[in-house]
Design a protein around this motif. Sequence first.
Motif, PDB file in Angstrom:
ATOM      1  N   MET A  53       2.721   1.681  -3.378  1.00 23.08           N
ATOM      2  CA  MET A  53       1.888   2.207  -4.460  1.00 23.08           C
ATOM      3  C   MET A  53       1.761   3.729  -4.365  1.00 23.08           C
ATOM      4  O   MET A  53       1.959   4.441  -5.352  1.00 23.08           O
ATOM      5  CB  MET A  53       0.503   1.565  -4.417  1.00 23.08           C
ATOM      6  N   MET A  54       1.430   4.201  -3.177  1.00 28.61           N
ATOM      7  CA  MET A  54       1.278   5.656  -3.013  1.00 28.61           C
ATOM      8  C   MET A  54       2.597   6.362  -3.257  1.00 28.61           C
ATOM      9  O   MET A  54       2.662   7.390  -3.945  1.00 28.61           O
ATOM     10  CB  MET A  54       0.769   5.977  -1.604  1.00 28.61           C
TER      11      MET A  54
ATOM     12  N   ILE B 119       0.837  -1.198   0.000  1.00 27.74           N
ATOM     13  CA  ILE B 119       0.000   0.000   0.000  1.00 27.74           C
ATOM     14  C   ILE B 119       0.875   1.253   0.000  1.00 27.74           C
ATOM     15  O   ILE B 119       0.689   2.180  -0.796  1.00 27.74           O
ATOM     16  CB  ILE B 119      -0.951  -0.007   1.219  1.00 27.74           C
TER      17      ILE B 119
ATOM     18  N   GLN C 262      -5.749  11.138  -8.846  1.00 27.75           N
ATOM     19  CA  GLN C 262      -5.383   9.726  -8.964  1.00 27.75           C
ATOM     20  C   GLN C 262      -5.780   8.910  -7.742  1.00 27.75           C
ATOM     21  O   GLN C 262      -5.701   7.676  -7.753  1.00 27.75           O
ATOM     22  CB  GLN C 262      -3.875   9.602  -9.199  1.00 27.75           C
TER      23      GLN C 262
ATOM     24  N   GLU D  75       5.224   5.459  -5.004  1.00 28.05           N
ATOM     25  CA  GLU D  75       5.624   5.472  -6.414  1.00 28.05           C
ATOM     26  C   GLU D  75       4.789   6.474  -7.208  1.00 28.05           C
ATOM     27  O   GLU D  75       5.321   7.182  -8.076  1.00 28.05           O
ATOM     28  CB  GLU D  75       5.473   4.064  -7.003  1.00 28.05           C
ATOM     29  N   ALA D  76       3.492   6.536  -6.871  1.00 25.71           N
ATOM     30  CA  ALA D  76       2.625   7.480  -7.584  1.00 25.71           C
ATOM     31  C   ALA D  76       3.074   8.921  -7.335  1.00 25.71           C
ATOM     32  O   ALA D  76       3.142   9.737  -8.262  1.00 25.71           O
ATOM     33  CB  ALA D  76       1.171   7.288  -7.149  1.00 25.71           C
TER      34      ALA D  76
ATOM     35  N   ASP E 261      -8.360   6.062  -8.367  1.00 25.83           N
ATOM     36  CA  ASP E 261      -7.835   4.908  -9.100  1.00 25.83           C
ATOM     37  C   ASP E 261      -6.865   4.090  -8.235  1.00 25.83           C
ATOM     38  O   ASP E 261      -6.879   2.860  -8.257  1.00 25.83           O
ATOM     39  CB  ASP E 261      -7.100   5.361 -10.371  1.00 25.83           C
ATOM     40  N   VAL E 262      -6.034   4.773  -7.514  1.00 27.92           N
ATOM     41  CA  VAL E 262      -5.078   4.058  -6.660  1.00 27.92           C
ATOM     42  C   VAL E 262      -5.832   3.247  -5.610  1.00 27.92           C
ATOM     43  O   VAL E 262      -5.548   2.069  -5.378  1.00 27.92           O
ATOM     44  CB  VAL E 262      -4.096   5.040  -5.987  1.00 27.92           C
TER      45      VAL E 262
ATOM     46  N   SER F  90      -8.818   2.176  -5.779  1.00 26.93           N
ATOM     47  CA  SER F  90      -9.524   1.087  -6.456  1.00 26.93           C
ATOM     48  C   SER F  90      -8.594  -0.093  -6.713  1.00 26.93           C
ATOM     49  O   SER F  90      -8.925  -1.250  -6.464  1.00 26.93           O
ATOM     50  CB  SER F  90     -10.091   1.635  -7.764  1.00 26.93           C
ATOM     51  N   LEU F  91      -7.394   0.219  -7.187  1.00 28.84           N
ATOM     52  CA  LEU F  91      -6.405  -0.837  -7.421  1.00 28.84           C
ATOM     53  C   LEU F  91      -6.085  -1.573  -6.124  1.00 28.84           C
ATOM     54  O   LEU F  91      -5.916  -2.797  -6.092  1.00 28.84           O
ATOM     55  CB  LEU F  91      -5.130  -0.239  -7.997  1.00 28.84           C
ATOM     56  N   MET F  92      -5.957  -0.824  -5.047  1.00 32.77           N
ATOM     57  CA  MET F  92      -5.650  -1.446  -3.762  1.00 32.77           C
ATOM     58  C   MET F  92      -6.744  -2.423  -3.363  1.00 32.77           C
ATOM     59  O   MET F  92      -6.493  -3.539  -2.949  1.00 32.77           O
ATOM     60  CB  MET F  92      -5.524  -0.368  -2.672  1.00 32.77           C
ATOM     61  N   VAL F  93      -7.968  -1.962  -3.484  1.00 36.22           N
ATOM     62  CA  VAL F  93      -9.069  -2.757  -2.963  1.00 36.22           C
ATOM     63  C   VAL F  93      -9.471  -3.880  -3.927  1.00 36.22           C
ATOM     64  O   VAL F  93      -9.646  -5.021  -3.518  1.00 36.22           O
ATOM     65  CB  VAL F  93     -10.283  -1.856  -2.667  1.00 36.22           C
ATOM     66  N   TYR F  94      -9.561  -3.573  -5.206  1.00 31.47           N
ATOM     67  CA  TYR F  94     -10.090  -4.565  -6.137  1.00 31.47           C
ATOM     68  C   TYR F  94      -9.058  -5.181  -7.067  1.00 31.47           C
ATOM     69  O   TYR F  94      -9.354  -6.117  -7.787  1.00 31.47           O
ATOM     70  CB  TYR F  94     -11.216  -3.938  -6.968  1.00 31.47           C
ATOM     71  N   GLY F  95      -7.847  -4.609  -7.088  1.00 29.32           N
ATOM     72  CA  GLY F  95      -6.832  -5.171  -7.971  1.00 29.32           C
ATOM     73  C   GLY F  95      -7.161  -4.922  -9.418  1.00 29.32           C
ATOM     74  O   GLY F  95      -8.006  -4.093  -9.768  1.00 29.32           O
TER      75      GLY F  95
END
Lengths: 196, 196, 196, 196
Positions: free
Chosen positions: D159-160, D156, D179, D162-163, D182-183, D185-190
């Motif tokens: 991801m943040m 987690i 962003q 790097e963004a 989207d970030v 969403s990626l964390m929660v749902y992949g």
Amino acid sequence: MNKDKPKYKQIIDAAVVVIAENGYHSSQVSKIAKKAGVADGTIYLYFKNKEDILVSLFQDKMGQFIERIEHETTSKQSAEEKLFTLVETHFQQLAADHHLAIVTQLELRQSNKELRYKINNVLKGYLAVIDNIVDEGIREKLFRDHLNRRLVRQLIFGMMDEAVTNWVMKEQRYNLEEQARDVHSLMVYGLAQPRS
Amino acid sequence: MNKDKPKYKQIIDAAVVVIAENGYHSSQVSKIAKKAGVADGTIYLYFKNKEDILVSLFQDKMGQFIERIEHETTSKQSAEEKLFTLVETHFQQLAADHHLAIVTQLELRQSNKELRYKINNVLKGYLAVIDNIVDEGIREKLFRDHLNRRLVRQLIFGMMDEAVTNWVMKEQRYNLEEQARDVHSLMVYGLAQPRS
Amino acid sequence: MNKDKPKYKQIIDAAVVVIAENGYHSSQVSKIAKKAGVADGTIYLYFKNKEDILVSLFQDKMGQFIERIEHETTSKQSAEEKLFTLVETHFQQLAADHHLAIVTQLELRQSNKELRYKINNVLKGYLAVIDNIVDEGIREKLFRDHLNRRLVRQLIFGMMDEAVTNWVMKEQRYNLEEQARDVHSLMVYGLAQPRS
Amino acid sequence: MNKDKPKYKQIIDAAVVVIAENGYHSSQVSKIAKKAGVADGTIYLYFKNKEDILVSLFQDKMGQFIERIEHETTSKQSAEEKLFTLVETHFQQLAADHHLAIVTQLELRQSNKELRYKINNVLKGYLAVIDNIVDEGIREKLFRDHLNRRLVRQLIFGMMDEAVTNWVMKEQRYNLEEQARDVHSLMVYGLAQPRS
DNA sequence: AATGAATGAGTCTTCATTCAT
DNA sequence: AATGAATGAAGACTCATTCAT
């Protein structure tokens, strides 16, 4: 102003001695610092870089050198006397400071072209002094009036410079000041037999 | 003898060009080798070390330089004419080879003291030529007879040298050869108004 | 080409070990030269300067790194498998070369911004590989099609990078490769409970 | 306590600006002192050494950073909402302070390993916040329960981080806060397509 | 508490020279 | 005779830290 602080002078004077004794290329900043009794880094509080030590040294010493010559010559009456005093004072000053003579005549000339251009700028002040004397001589009708003055001042300087350099390269084994009269005579009368 | 082999000359000539174009301190052995079209190591088959290239260069070029002056002067009758021809040929030769002028007047002077002593030895041959002319002038009663001859030859050389150096530093923007007459005149008659 | 000469590789490999063992700021050129068994000066026959060693090191090692990942992933069928293989190969390679892991995750990041930009350029090749897999997943309707792909590849890289950096900072005391499955799972399915 | 004195804060704030504007390696103590309006020596009355400025800077700024995130997240009901608020507040804060973003994402990473370990300690507080949210999500049966939680929090954060780093390196030319969704969403749902 | 002048350790890079081929 | 890859010594400058005032 940094120039009035005692360490500024200390470093300049140390540089003259170190360069005269070791030669330009063996005069590391650390050697100058040691002789001046300061840390290496202290040098850089007073000078931008190594070249700046040398330029400052030259400006400082030559400034005094020229000033002294100006002072001595103004008290003289004729251009001929002034020219003699110029040569005499030029020789006297370098004869009085062997270290400085070595540095100006031999060591500083090994510096790179850039530094030599800066040195040349300092010398312009000297050439101006010579110029004035030549002008005066022409006005007095003592000197020829169709002289190429730019060339004349070069030749006057060239004669003195060569005489001093030779004296330094001969390790100052003869008396430089005694040559002032002959050099002056050559300048004024040249090689020729007096025409009667 | 190495000196007669073609690569010897190649290397010397490359050195003159490289030093004139890049300056003394940017003229690495490898750069000279490249310009000469030989490998770095080959340099050391013809010269003891880098300094030896420079001394040889100076000896070679100055040898020709002096020879030419000797040749030109001997055909003249009077010492006065000879002296003029000396100045003229001196200026002519350097004006004709800008690269060489830059190297002898500016770049080679950045070499260390040791090299400069060797260079001075080469110049002794030139000073001897000047000496002879001065002697002749004295014998002809054209020149004063109580001159300090050692000093006189220094001054004559100093005048020419300073004139050429100035011309090189001014980037050769004026005609050097035209100055020969004035320089000669200064040497012979000095600054003074002709006494009638 | 220098890159194919044995000393080029020797120096690169020495640099990895020296930097991993001493840290970026204690990795003097002389230390790298010693470890590589060459003279200090030899380094400069193969690399422009110290920074060039580091950039080349990164390009070289990362080039192989990425190539290997590309090779392993192409043999897989689905995007999901490819993504897993990417993570697995990424972890495997760094786990197999502890020195390299330390250098890429910790030491090279202390380099200045300029070097880091160059490093980033090398990484673009890696991001392209990730991109392709994501695209394929979308085409296969395995991955969502409204993903911000530029962001997705950043996040994928960020997850792996952080996982490896943590492993290096924990002094590689646990098994990195075992985490590949979980990391892959998080990438594909996220945190959420599968909805049935 | 020194930390409450005005100069302490002055120095920290000056350090952020100086480092952001000049880069880590061009941020000398004297430059920070000048910007802070104090003498060089004064810095050492408030900080043990240069590294201590940086660690304190990070602790100070990150302390507030984390506090703000904690405050914002506690008011949210579900773990999913909390995670979103975490990402959003993380991005918001760095987007609001460009200087700080440059310092934390780029410049401070050039510090040596030792300093980075200290920085990592500060980040542990942040990881704990993330941990709590993940735990809550698992308890709520929103998140999967067999997650490797140590790994999850790393990912987690990765991801943040790097963004944000990408946004800073792209010179903040796009909107970071947008962003967050989207970030999250990626964390929660992949990446995966929702299974129906 | 605050100052700022002074300190001095530490390193990358160049280039003349060598020598195995 | 010729090559050119390899060598390794040598020095200017920066900057974190101190301490007398």
